[in-house]
Design a protein around this motif. Structure first.
Motif, PDB file in Angstrom:
ATOM      1  N   ALA A 152      -8.221   7.694  12.288  1.00 41.11           N
ATOM      2  CA  ALA A 152      -8.631   7.126  11.003  1.00 41.11           C
ATOM      3  C   ALA A 152      -9.791   6.138  11.132  1.00 41.11           C
ATOM      4  CB  ALA A 152      -7.446   6.427  10.336  1.00 41.11           C
ATOM      5  N   GLY A 161     -12.695  10.618   9.128  1.00 40.80           N
ATOM      6  CA  GLY A 161     -11.756  11.644   8.698  1.00 40.80           C
ATOM      7  C   GLY A 161     -11.015  11.291   7.420  1.00 40.80           C
ATOM      8  N   ASP A 162      -9.976  12.072   7.148  1.00 43.91           N
ATOM      9  CA  ASP A 162      -9.181  11.879   5.934  1.00 43.91           C
ATOM     10  C   ASP A 162      -8.454  10.535   5.929  1.00 43.91           C
ATOM     11  OD1 ASP A 162      -9.987  14.380   5.072  1.00 43.91           O
ATOM     12  OD2 ASP A 162      -8.140  15.384   5.723  1.00 43.91           O
ATOM     13  N   ALA A 165     -10.883   7.867   5.040  1.00 44.06           N
ATOM     14  CA  ALA A 165     -11.219   7.939   3.612  1.00 44.06           C
ATOM     15  C   ALA A 165     -10.104   7.337   2.768  1.00 44.06           C
ATOM     16  CB  ALA A 165     -11.489   9.387   3.210  1.00 44.06           C
ATOM     17  N   ALA A 166      -8.855   7.605   3.149  1.00 43.45           N
ATOM     18  CA  ALA A 166      -7.712   7.041   2.412  1.00 43.45           C
ATOM     19  C   ALA A 166      -7.688   5.519   2.536  1.00 43.45           C
ATOM     20  CB  ALA A 166      -6.407   7.645   2.931  1.00 43.45           C
ATOM     21  N   ARG A 169     -10.332   4.015   0.280  1.00 40.14           N
ATOM     22  CA  ARG A 169      -9.908   4.032  -1.132  1.00 40.14           C
ATOM     23  C   ARG A 169      -8.856   2.971  -1.422  1.00 40.14           C
ATOM     24  NH1 ARG A 169      -9.900   9.533  -0.118  1.00 40.14           N
ATOM     25  NH2 ARG A 169      -7.617   9.556   0.031  1.00 40.14           N
TER      26      ARG A 169
END
Length: 196
Positions: A152, A161-162, A165-166, A169
């Motif tokens: 991350a 990566g995802d 991004a999480a 946010r």
């Protein structure tokens, strides 16, 4: 007025993954205008708790303890970045916090947890909530939980990566929550002396 935010990190392991989250938080808070500082328990190197700061005669506390007490007293808010060791708290971070008590009072704290796995340090986060409350802090309801920490964030704390991004946010709400409580507590302390 910018918030003075201390970001505490407590892993003593040689291959520390959570330092990535601590670096991310220092940078992200600074980008929002906060005066953010990383307090790395390993770098400070406090001894295992023998005597709390308040138990030393005035002027006799070890220099590292005295300096950290002043930083804590001068802060508006705290963020505790915690990994999970066997469903519990990291001993290095717990040892650091236990050196102090009244210095923490009447300020908000937030918890950012992480792990290599998918649970993202959730057990440690729950354990820290009660501990920080007992130590006189208001723990905000927003938390950050980063699973797969090594994927991350890169070594410099940049989101990837995802998972990254999480995290990106989720951060604004986390910071807004902490900032609201920091301003409320600072303004109230300026008007009314804390009761103890």
């Amino acid at each position: 007025m910018s918030d003075r935010v201390l970001i505490f990190y407590g892993s003593y392991r040689s291959d520390r993954q959570g330092i990535r989250l601590a670096k991310f938080l220092v940078q992200a808070f600074a980008e929002r205008g906060a005066d953010a500082e990383l307090i790395d328990a390993k770098a400070i190197g406090l001894p295992m708790l023998d005597r709390m700061y308040k138990e030393y005669p005035a002027g006799d506390a070890p220099p590292a303890v005295e300096q950290l007490a002043a930083k804590i007293r001068g802060a508006d808010a705290f963020v505790f970045v915690t990994g999970e060791y066997n469903w519990g708290q990291q001993p290095g971070l717990k040892n650091l916090t236990d050196h102090f008590l009244e210095e923490w009072f009447w300020r908000p704290a937030a918890i950012a947890s992480y792990s290599a796995g998918r649970l993202a340090g959730a057990h440690a986060s729950v354990a820290w909530h009660g501990t920080l409350t007992e130590m006189g802090m208001v723990v905000v309801s927003s938390t950050l939980a980063v699973g797969g920490i090594g994927h991350a964030l890169d070594a410099e704390g940049q989101p990837t990566g995802d998972g990254g991004a999480a995290l990106t946010r989720a951060f604004p709400r986390f910071a807004d929550d902490l900032g609201w409580w920091a301003a409320a507590a600072r303004e109230h302390r300026a008007r009314i002396e804390p009761p103890y």
